[in-house]
Design a protein around this motif. Sequence first.
Motif, PDB file in Angstrom:
ATOM      1  N   ASP A  98      38.989   2.199 -91.911  1.00  0.00           N
ATOM      2  CA  ASP A  98      38.370   1.618 -90.873  1.00  0.00           C
ATOM      3  C   ASP A  98      37.018   2.483 -90.014  1.00  0.00           C
ATOM      4  N   LEU A  99      36.939   3.312 -90.252  1.00  0.00           N
ATOM      5  CA  LEU A  99      35.227   3.686 -90.075  1.00  0.00           C
ATOM      6  C   LEU A  99      34.439   2.621 -90.967  1.00  0.00           C
ATOM      7  N   GLN A 100      34.702   2.915 -92.471  1.00  0.00           N
ATOM      8  CA  GLN A 100      33.645   2.170 -92.839  1.00  0.00           C
ATOM      9  C   GLN A 100      33.593   0.829 -92.781  1.00  0.00           C
ATOM     10  N   THR A 101      34.707   0.173 -91.868  1.00  0.00           N
ATOM     11  CA  THR A 101      34.961  -1.342 -91.922  1.00  0.00           C
ATOM     12  C   THR A 101      33.654  -1.735 -90.258  1.00  0.00           C
ATOM     13  N   VAL A 139      31.123  11.594 -79.347  1.00  0.00           N
ATOM     14  CA  VAL A 139      31.373  10.680 -79.087  1.00  0.00           C
ATOM     15  C   VAL A 139      32.993  10.880 -79.569  1.00  0.00           C
ATOM     16  N   ALA A 140      34.025  11.520 -79.220  1.00  0.00           N
ATOM     17  CA  ALA A 140      35.170  11.765 -79.233  1.00  0.00           C
ATOM     18  C   ALA A 140      35.607  10.561 -79.629  1.00  0.00           C
ATOM     19  N   ILE A 141      36.399  10.801 -80.601  1.00  0.00           N
ATOM     20  CA  ILE A 141      38.013   9.570 -80.769  1.00  0.00           C
ATOM     21  C   ILE A 141      39.511  11.029 -80.851  1.00  0.00           C
ATOM     22  N   ASN A 142      40.412  10.823 -80.032  1.00  0.00           N
ATOM     23  CA  ASN A 142      40.994  10.369 -80.383  1.00  0.00           C
ATOM     24  C   ASN A 142      42.273   9.742 -81.460  1.00  0.00           C
ATOM     25  N   VAL A 143      42.699  10.424 -82.599  1.00  0.00           N
ATOM     26  CA  VAL A 143      43.246   9.626 -83.541  1.00  0.00           C
ATOM     27  C   VAL A 143      44.664  10.733 -84.171  1.00  0.00           C
ATOM     28  N   ALA A 144      45.515  10.067 -84.284  1.00  0.00           N
ATOM     29  CA  ALA A 144      46.685  10.290 -84.655  1.00  0.00           C
ATOM     30  C   ALA A 144      46.450  10.924 -86.325  1.00  0.00           C
ATOM     31  N   ALA A 145      47.690  12.031 -86.603  1.00  0.00           N
ATOM     32  CA  ALA A 145      48.218  12.487 -87.698  1.00  0.00           C
ATOM     33  C   ALA A 145      48.292  11.322 -88.385  1.00  0.00           C
ATOM     34  N   SER A 146      49.094  10.044 -88.252  1.00  0.00           N
ATOM     35  CA  SER A 146      50.389   8.647 -89.376  1.00  0.00           C
ATOM     36  C   SER A 146      48.048   8.252 -89.225  1.00  0.00           C
ATOM     37  N   HIS A 147      47.086   7.778 -89.179  1.00  0.00           N
ATOM     38  CA  HIS A 147      46.376   7.548 -89.398  1.00  0.00           C
ATOM     39  C   HIS A 147      45.637   7.810 -90.621  1.00  0.00           C
ATOM     40  N   PHE A 148      45.858   9.253 -90.991  1.00  0.00           N
ATOM     41  CA  PHE A 148      44.941   9.616 -92.123  1.00  0.00           C
ATOM     42  C   PHE A 148      45.609  10.061 -93.171  1.00  0.00           C
ATOM     43  N   ARG A 149      47.256   8.898 -93.147  1.00  0.00           N
ATOM     44  CA  ARG A 149      47.738   8.369 -94.502  1.00  0.00           C
ATOM     45  C   ARG A 149      47.081   6.758 -95.126  1.00  0.00           C
ATOM     46  N   ASP A 150      47.444   7.808 -96.579  1.00  0.00           N
ATOM     47  CA  ASP A 150      45.850   6.142 -97.346  1.00  0.00           C
ATOM     48  C   ASP A 150      44.849   5.794 -96.846  1.00  0.00           C
ATOM     49  N   ARG A 151      44.235   6.775 -96.524  1.00  0.00           N
ATOM     50  CA  ARG A 151      43.062   7.286 -95.865  1.00  0.00           C
ATOM     51  C   ARG A 151      42.223   5.980 -94.989  1.00  0.00           C
ATOM     52  N   PHE A 198      41.035  -0.457 -81.830  1.00  0.00           N
ATOM     53  CA  PHE A 198      40.945  -1.140 -80.576  1.00  0.00           C
ATOM     54  C   PHE A 198      39.891   0.027 -79.204  1.00  0.00           C
ATOM     55  N   VAL A 199      40.170   1.427 -79.976  1.00  0.00           N
ATOM     56  CA  VAL A 199      38.740   2.089 -79.100  1.00  0.00           C
ATOM     57  C   VAL A 199      37.542   2.007 -80.021  1.00  0.00           C
ATOM     58  N   ILE A 200      37.411   1.795 -81.607  1.00  0.00           N
ATOM     59  CA  ILE A 200      36.419   2.342 -82.136  1.00  0.00           C
ATOM     60  C   ILE A 200      35.774   0.882 -81.501  1.00  0.00           C
ATOM     61  N   THR A 201      35.919  -0.093 -82.059  1.00  0.00           N
ATOM     62  CA  THR A 201      35.899  -1.434 -81.689  1.00  0.00           C
ATOM     63  C   THR A 201      35.092  -1.340 -80.516  1.00  0.00           C
ATOM     64  N   GLU A 202      35.339  -1.103 -79.237  1.00  0.00           N
ATOM     65  CA  GLU A 202      34.610  -1.220 -77.797  1.00  0.00           C
ATOM     66  C   GLU A 202      33.810  -0.129 -77.567  1.00  0.00           C
ATOM     67  N   MET A 203      33.641   1.167 -78.553  1.00  0.00           N
ATOM     68  CA  MET A 203      32.527   1.682 -78.425  1.00  0.00           C
ATOM     69  C   MET A 203      31.441   1.090 -79.038  1.00  0.00           C
ATOM     70  N   VAL A 204      31.838   0.693 -79.875  1.00  0.00           N
ATOM     71  CA  VAL A 204      30.874  -0.129 -81.408  1.00  0.00           C
ATOM     72  C   VAL A 204      30.324  -1.256 -79.773  1.00  0.00           C
ATOM     73  N   ALA A 254      48.054   2.858 -85.048  1.00  0.00           N
ATOM     74  CA  ALA A 254      45.814   2.851 -86.042  1.00  0.00           C
ATOM     75  C   ALA A 254      45.604   1.539 -85.084  1.00  0.00           C
ATOM     76  N   PRO A 255      46.651   0.523 -84.752  1.00  0.00           N
ATOM     77  CA  PRO A 255      45.542  -0.660 -84.349  1.00  0.00           C
ATOM     78  C   PRO A 255      45.410  -0.756 -82.605  1.00  0.00           C
ATOM     79  N   LEU A 256      45.246   0.261 -82.268  1.00  0.00           N
ATOM     80  CA  LEU A 256      44.838   0.871 -80.946  1.00  0.00           C
ATOM     81  C   LEU A 256      43.678   1.905 -80.709  1.00  0.00           C
ATOM     82  N   THR A 257      43.891   2.452 -81.685  1.00  0.00           N
ATOM     83  CA  THR A 257      42.605   3.305 -82.310  1.00  0.00           C
ATOM     84  C   THR A 257      41.221   2.559 -82.753  1.00  0.00           C
TER      85      THR A 257
END
Length: 520
Positions: free
Chosen positions: A372-375, A355-367, A335-341, A330-333
């Motif tokens: 992160d997208l909202q922030t 823009v396609a971003i790879n997201v692991a299944a574990s990042h979907f837990r607990d919303r 970082f990717v979003i921040t750099e893309m922004v 999740a922290p790596l993801t």
Amino acid sequence: MQTSQQIVGQFRRKRLFIAAMVAVLVLVLTLSFRFFEEKSRIEQQSRDFANHTIARFDRMFSPLDVSANNTQALVGLRCGEVRFPLIENLASLQTVRAILLVDHGNIYCSSIYGERAISFSEAYPELAISSQRMLLTTDNYLLKGSPVLMLWTPKTLDNHSGLIQVINIELMSNYLLEPTLPWVERAVFNVGGKSLEYGNPLIEEALPSADEVSYEESSLRYPFSITLFGPPPARLALMTLPSQLPLALLLSMLTSYIVWLATANRMSMAWQISYGLTAKEFMVYCQPIINASSGNCDGIELLLRWHNARQGWIPPDVFIPLAERQNLIAPLTRFVITEMVAHLPVMPRCKSFHVAINVAASHFRDRAILDDLQTLWWPANPVPQLVVELTERDALPVVDQRVISHLHKVGVQLAIDDFGTGHSSLSYLKTLQPDVLKIDKMFTAAIGTDAINATVTDMVISLAQRLNISLVAEGVETEEQANYLRERGVDRLQGYFYARPMPLGDFPAWMDRHLAHIAA
């Protein structure tokens, strides 16, 4: 290319090496400390022995000085008058054999032989001429050949009159010079260049043997010294090390275990990834995605690259699975979003570009992905379409389907990455309702070479078209593959045939060249 097992193995070997080096260092330091401590203790014991022996000799000579000073009044009187007082005085001094009176350079009276007529300077030139207070010699009168010590107490300043006490030094030396093994093998009494060794009745120079060392200490009250001979303290200290080895080994093993535990965090991939984020070792790359029909660049896939200052370039298929296992994906993801922004201003400002971003299944837990997208993503007011690529490496829990539904509602497209290589692929099509399927490069590489996998590729293409799901083929490296996929209706193509992954900041220049190439 390094694998995750190789990376972890390297860290373990480094930890083991560090722990082993610390163990060896502690072992060496412990034994060295014990060696120097034991060597110092042996040297101190030798000094203590010599000082204690000198102090005891001094205490035995001190009453003789008092007696000599009290007897000096008899010097010059006739021998017949003073002999009985001399004998009486002699009886009270257990270590004195005889007392000699000297007057005007002549030894004229002896407590044993009575009247004498011996030249003082001829008999004992060291005392008469050289003004020594002590003389170590042999007895030539009473017990011939036995060692004696002459203690001279002058009465006059010209050194011609005084009193000589003949001391039974052999008795004193046998009592006071007994060696203490192993650090004192021989003890020697020295006066004026002559020596008397314990257990040896001869007065001769005492020299150390080939494997002995000597230590000498002098009296501050009387002109004599004590010399000790024994094995080198270093050799004795070395002989004690085997007995110190078990404790030293236990201490070194305990220390190495503590180091092993202490480096568990720092010498781990989890720590390396966390440190890499802090030290800005990660970089965001992108690879263009080409429209199969028009040849235009419809979007980019964001890729994470890691140049570890300690390991060099680490492939994504090494650190991504490790990050997932260590709950650091999740922290790596983020970082990717921040750099893309940060690079959105230089990206094409059209909704057809995605823009396609790879997201692991574990990042979907607990919303978490929604938060992160909202922030990070939505506050930047992005124009390009966002595509979340979900790898099939992990299965999604049932509860996370609500997150998927929410992403669809807010306009985020969902892609299944590496389709066909994981598990439950068909069930994903039903439960996740993806917008995009990405054909794994393994199937793309099989085109023209592997009939079975090529057949599977055709089936995936046909399935996606029937379900009205967009297709992206990964790993396109040849024109033959591109034509094959284009002819079968694959929507978008991605691979080295069009562009290699590049730093995110290099994409605008590539885009300009690509548009110029299409226009030409």
